[in-house]
Design a protein around this motif. Structure first.
Motif, mmCIF file in Angstrom:
data_model
loop_
_atom_site.group_PDB
_atom_site.id
_atom_site.type_symbol
_atom_site.label_atom_id
_atom_site.label_comp_id
_atom_site.label_asym_id
_atom_site.label_seq_id
_atom_site.Cartn_x
_atom_site.Cartn_y
_atom_site.Cartn_z
ATOM 1 N N SER A 264 0.822 -1.215 0.000
ATOM 2 C CA SER A 264 0.000 0.000 0.000
ATOM 3 C C SER A 264 0.853 1.262 0.000
ATOM 4 C CB SER A 264 -0.945 0.005 1.208
ATOM 5 O OG SER A 264 -0.237 0.241 2.419
ATOM 6 N N LEU A 265 2.125 1.144 0.408
ATOM 7 C CA LEU A 265 3.013 2.299 0.513
ATOM 8 C C LEU A 265 4.179 2.263 -0.470
ATOM 9 C CD1 LEU A 265 3.208 2.484 4.422
ATOM 10 C CD2 LEU A 265 1.890 3.981 2.924
ATOM 11 N N LEU A 266 4.305 1.197 -1.237
ATOM 12 C CA LEU A 266 5.435 1.058 -2.147
ATOM 13 C C LEU A 266 5.287 2.027 -3.318
ATOM 14 C CD1 LEU A 266 7.946 -0.877 -2.472
ATOM 15 C CD2 LEU A 266 6.559 -2.067 -4.191
ATOM 16 N N PRO A 267 6.249 2.920 -3.538
ATOM 17 C CA PRO A 267 6.148 3.869 -4.657
ATOM 18 C C PRO A 267 6.049 3.143 -5.988
ATOM 19 C CG PRO A 267 7.879 4.533 -3.127
ATOM 20 C CD PRO A 267 7.455 3.149 -2.728
ATOM 21 N N VAL A 268 5.324 3.740 -6.917
ATOM 22 C CA VAL A 268 5.071 3.070 -8.182
ATOM 23 C C VAL A 268 6.346 2.855 -8.990
ATOM 24 C CG1 VAL A 268 4.602 5.127 -9.580
ATOM 25 C CG2 VAL A 268 3.431 2.966 -10.104
ATOM 26 N N ASP A 269 7.369 3.711 -8.806
ATOM 27 C CA ASP A 269 8.602 3.506 -9.560
ATOM 28 C C ASP A 269 9.317 2.227 -9.125
ATOM 29 O OD1 ASP A 269 9.240 4.606 -7.095
ATOM 30 O OD2 ASP A 269 10.907 5.801 -7.846
ATOM 31 N N VAL A 270 9.157 1.836 -7.851
ATOM 32 C CA VAL A 270 9.733 0.565 -7.400
ATOM 33 C C VAL A 270 8.961 -0.596 -8.017
ATOM 34 C CG1 VAL A 270 10.355 -0.842 -5.397
ATOM 35 C CG2 VAL A 270 10.479 1.659 -5.257
ATOM 36 N N LEU A 271 7.652 -0.437 -8.164
ATOM 37 C CA LEU A 271 6.867 -1.472 -8.826
ATOM 38 C C LEU A 271 7.320 -1.654 -10.273
ATOM 39 C CD1 LEU A 271 4.453 -3.446 -8.594
ATOM 40 C CD2 LEU A 271 3.032 -1.611 -9.532
ATOM 41 N N PHE A 272 7.613 -0.565 -10.954
ATOM 42 C CA PHE A 272 8.120 -0.675 -12.320
ATOM 43 C C PHE A 272 9.436 -1.453 -12.356
ATOM 44 C CE2 PHE A 272 5.197 2.787 -13.516
ATOM 45 C CZ PHE A 272 4.741 2.293 -14.741
ATOM 46 N N GLU A 273 10.285 -1.241 -11.357
ATOM 47 C CA GLU A 273 11.510 -2.042 -11.270
ATOM 48 C C GLU A 273 11.170 -3.527 -11.120
ATOM 49 O OE1 GLU A 273 14.855 -0.863 -8.746
ATOM 50 O OE2 GLU A 273 13.692 0.939 -8.248
ATOM 51 N N ALA A 274 10.181 -3.808 -10.277
ATOM 52 C CA ALA A 274 9.813 -5.198 -9.996
ATOM 53 C C ALA A 274 9.312 -5.907 -11.252
ATOM 54 C CB ALA A 274 8.764 -5.255 -8.895
ATOM 55 N N VAL A 275 8.451 -5.238 -12.033
ATOM 56 C CA VAL A 275 7.867 -5.918 -13.183
ATOM 57 C C VAL A 275 8.877 -6.110 -14.311
ATOM 58 C CG1 VAL A 275 5.543 -5.120 -12.646
ATOM 59 C CG2 VAL A 275 6.969 -3.775 -14.202
ATOM 60 N N SER A 276 10.037 -5.471 -14.205
ATOM 61 C CA SER A 276 11.075 -5.668 -15.209
ATOM 62 C C SER A 276 12.052 -6.789 -14.836
ATOM 63 C CB SER A 276 11.865 -4.367 -15.427
ATOM 64 O OG SER A 276 12.650 -4.048 -14.291
ATOM 65 N N GLN A 277 11.897 -7.360 -13.652
ATOM 66 C CA GLN A 277 12.793 -8.419 -13.208
ATOM 67 C C GLN A 277 12.548 -9.712 -13.993
ATOM 68 O OE1 GLN A 277 15.290 -7.832 -10.930
ATOM 69 N NE2 GLN A 277 14.492 -5.741 -11.225
ATOM 70 N N PRO A 278 13.602 -10.362 -14.485
ATOM 71 C CA PRO A 278 13.413 -11.645 -15.195
ATOM 72 C C PRO A 278 12.687 -12.684 -14.347
ATOM 73 C CG PRO A 278 15.634 -10.798 -15.556
ATOM 74 C CD PRO A 278 15.006 -9.920 -14.510
ATOM 75 N N SER A 279 12.940 -12.690 -13.053
ATOM 76 C CA SER A 279 12.285 -13.672 -12.182
ATOM 77 C C SER A 279 10.787 -13.440 -12.130
ATOM 78 C CB SER A 279 12.882 -13.613 -10.773
ATOM 79 O OG SER A 279 12.757 -12.309 -10.215
ATOM 80 N N ARG A 280 10.392 -12.178 -12.131
ATOM 81 C CA ARG A 280 8.960 -11.859 -12.128
ATOM 82 C C ARG A 280 8.317 -12.338 -13.418
ATOM 83 N NH1 ARG A 280 5.664 -8.511 -15.710
ATOM 84 N NH2 ARG A 280 3.749 -8.048 -14.553
ATOM 85 N N ASN A 281 8.938 -12.049 -14.555
ATOM 86 C CA ASN A 281 8.360 -12.447 -15.832
ATOM 87 C C ASN A 281 8.289 -13.961 -15.967
ATOM 88 O OD1 ASN A 281 8.046 -9.757 -16.671
ATOM 89 N ND2 ASN A 281 10.165 -9.663 -17.357
ATOM 90 N N ALA A 282 9.289 -14.645 -15.457
ATOM 91 C CA ALA A 282 9.265 -16.103 -15.485
ATOM 92 C C ALA A 282 8.137 -16.646 -14.620
ATOM 93 C CB ALA A 282 10.613 -16.659 -15.022
ATOM 94 N N MET A 283 7.933 -16.041 -13.470
ATOM 95 C CA MET A 283 6.882 -16.509 -12.566
ATOM 96 C C MET A 283 5.496 -16.268 -13.159
ATOM 97 S SD MET A 283 6.785 -15.897 -8.471
ATOM 98 C CE MET A 283 5.758 -16.954 -7.433
ATOM 99 N N VAL A 284 5.286 -15.094 -13.763
ATOM 100 C CA VAL A 284 4.004 -14.811 -14.403
ATOM 101 C C VAL A 284 3.721 -15.835 -15.499
ATOM 102 C CG1 VAL A 284 2.752 -13.165 -15.865
ATOM 103 C CG2 VAL A 284 3.977 -12.361 -13.844
#
Length: 409
Positions: A264-284
């Motif tokens: 709820s408090l995580l800035p959106v720019d950190v979320l953009f970093e997260a969705v660019s992670q290879p591990s995230r894309n592999a998990m999705v």
């Protein structure tokens, strides 16, 4: 060769008619960030993007100030507009319509929580080039068919006065073209008023019609779009433990991915970093296979879960250490672990994955969970086959824990 499955997920929580409660903009923000993390595109209906005041507050600072959700001392962020402008969140817009046209039609019908025209201008600018059009006639037909199908199922077991009320609801709904959700609720109110001394069976039957209409409304649009649905988890959805064969079990993951307060408090720019992670894309990609009833690569899925959970915890510490305050204090006291499991039900031919915080004490409420389930099928891969057991009764939305998340067909 790229044969990656694309995972589009419709967020049913933003539906303003939903009986599943939203405890303010911060609560909705945590759910949105969780599902953006685990989907390629998060879909929101056009009506929902307009009429949900919490969603409006999350994408517009002006709307946050007028919504009253920004209570003194609150730290809810209104920074999610970039998710719309970059297409991570897309508004599903009925073909041939405009956001202003939909807003004006809602205002003429006295729909609840219609926004002011200035917000529609803001939303139009955010979604330009990223809106996903759909056939409104097809969605209306799917909604009506869903309502009638659910009432038909109940008529087979109803008796006496409850049967007559359900029959009346069915006949009235069948005559409507199109069938409007608000009109159903208005009809139910009139029917109740005409029967002030109706018994409990009639009262429960009418409540069920309202619930079924909500279920059909939430499922009609994603069904037409071929998207998954994100909603609160009902225990009826869980693979029975007696039939479960565990394919993957990780028990010591860092829990940042599921921490409602941090999300709820995580800035959106950190979320953009997260969705660019290879591990995230592999998990999705691997979870998309699970939802479709296709066995994932357990090695890839397990490694991705470990890497992404570790990355998120490091990102939260890096971010909130600089800011201090409530989130940093929360991190300092965080001692829970997250568990990720993948199960197969060989009998029903079903796969399920679950990401949960282990042993979350009541005093540390706010933990989310994410469950991804395939449909019940006759055997592995035969989607649409008859289920091997009678479906259990679903609980009303308002009885469900909305922090327990389910993504399914």
């Amino acid at each position: 060769m790229n044969n990656r499955l694309v995972e589009n997920v419709y967020l049913s929580d933003v539906e303003p008619h939903s009986a599943a409660p939203i405890d303010g903009a911060a609560d909705l923000r945590a759910r949105i960030l969780l599902h953006v993390l685990f989907s390629d595109t998060l879909l929101i209906g056009d009506s929902q993007s307009l009429n949900n005041r919490y969603f409006r507050a999350l994408v517009s600072e002006r709307q946050m100030s007028v919504s009253g959700d920004a209570a003194p001392g609150a730290t809810t962020l209104s920074d999610l507009a970039p998710l719309l402008t970059e297409g991570h969140i897309r508004v599903a817009l009925r073909s041939g319509a405009t956001l202003h046209g939909i807003r004006n039609a809602h205002a003429a019908k006295n729909v609840d929580n219609v926004p002011d025209p200035d917000y529609v201008d803001e939303l139009q600018a955010m979604t330009s080039g990223h809106a996903l059009t759909y056939d409104g006639t097809a969605v209306a037909a799917a909604f009506k068919a869903g309502v009638l199908e659910r009432i038909d199922g109940a008529l087979a077991h109803a008796r006496a006065d409850a049967w007559h009320s359900l029959r009346a609801a069915h006949d009235w709904a069948a005559d409507q073209s199109p069938l409007d959700y608000k009109a159903i609720r208005d009809w139910l109110a009139r029917h109740r008023a005409e029967r002030p001394n109706a018994g409990a069976d009639v009262v429960l039957a009418l409540q069920s019609v309202d619930q079924w209409a909500g279920e059909s409304y939430r499922q009609a649009l994603p069904r037409v779009l071929g998207a998954a649905v994100a909603a609160p988890l009902d225990d009826v959805d869980v693979i029975p433990a007696a039939r479960s064969h565990r394919l993957l079990d990780l028990t010591d993951l860092a829990p940042g991915l599921l921490d409602g307060l941090l999300l709820s408090l995580l800035p959106v720019d950190v979320l953009f970093e997260a969705v660019s992670q290879p591990s995230r894309n592999a998990m999705v990609a691997q979870l998309a296979r699970v939802r479709r009833g296709i066995r994932p690569d357990t090695d890839v899925l397990g490694s991705a879960a470990q890497e992404l959970s570790a990355w998120m915890t490091q990102a939260c510490r890096r971010t909130f250490r600089q800011e201090g305050g409530r989130a940093w204090q929360h991190l300092q006291g965080e001692d829970r672990l997250m568990r990720f499991g993948l199960d197969e039900d060989p009998t029903a031919g079903r796969l399920g994955a679950g990401l949960e915080v282990a042993h979350a004490p009541v005093a540390r409420a706010g933990a989310l969970s994410l469950h991804v389930l395939s449909s019940v099928v006759g055997s592995m891969g035969e989607v649409g086959a008859e289920p091997l057991e009678l479906p259990r009764q679903r609980r009303p939305q308002h009885e469900l824990d909305s922090s327990r998340r389910l993504v399914t067909v």
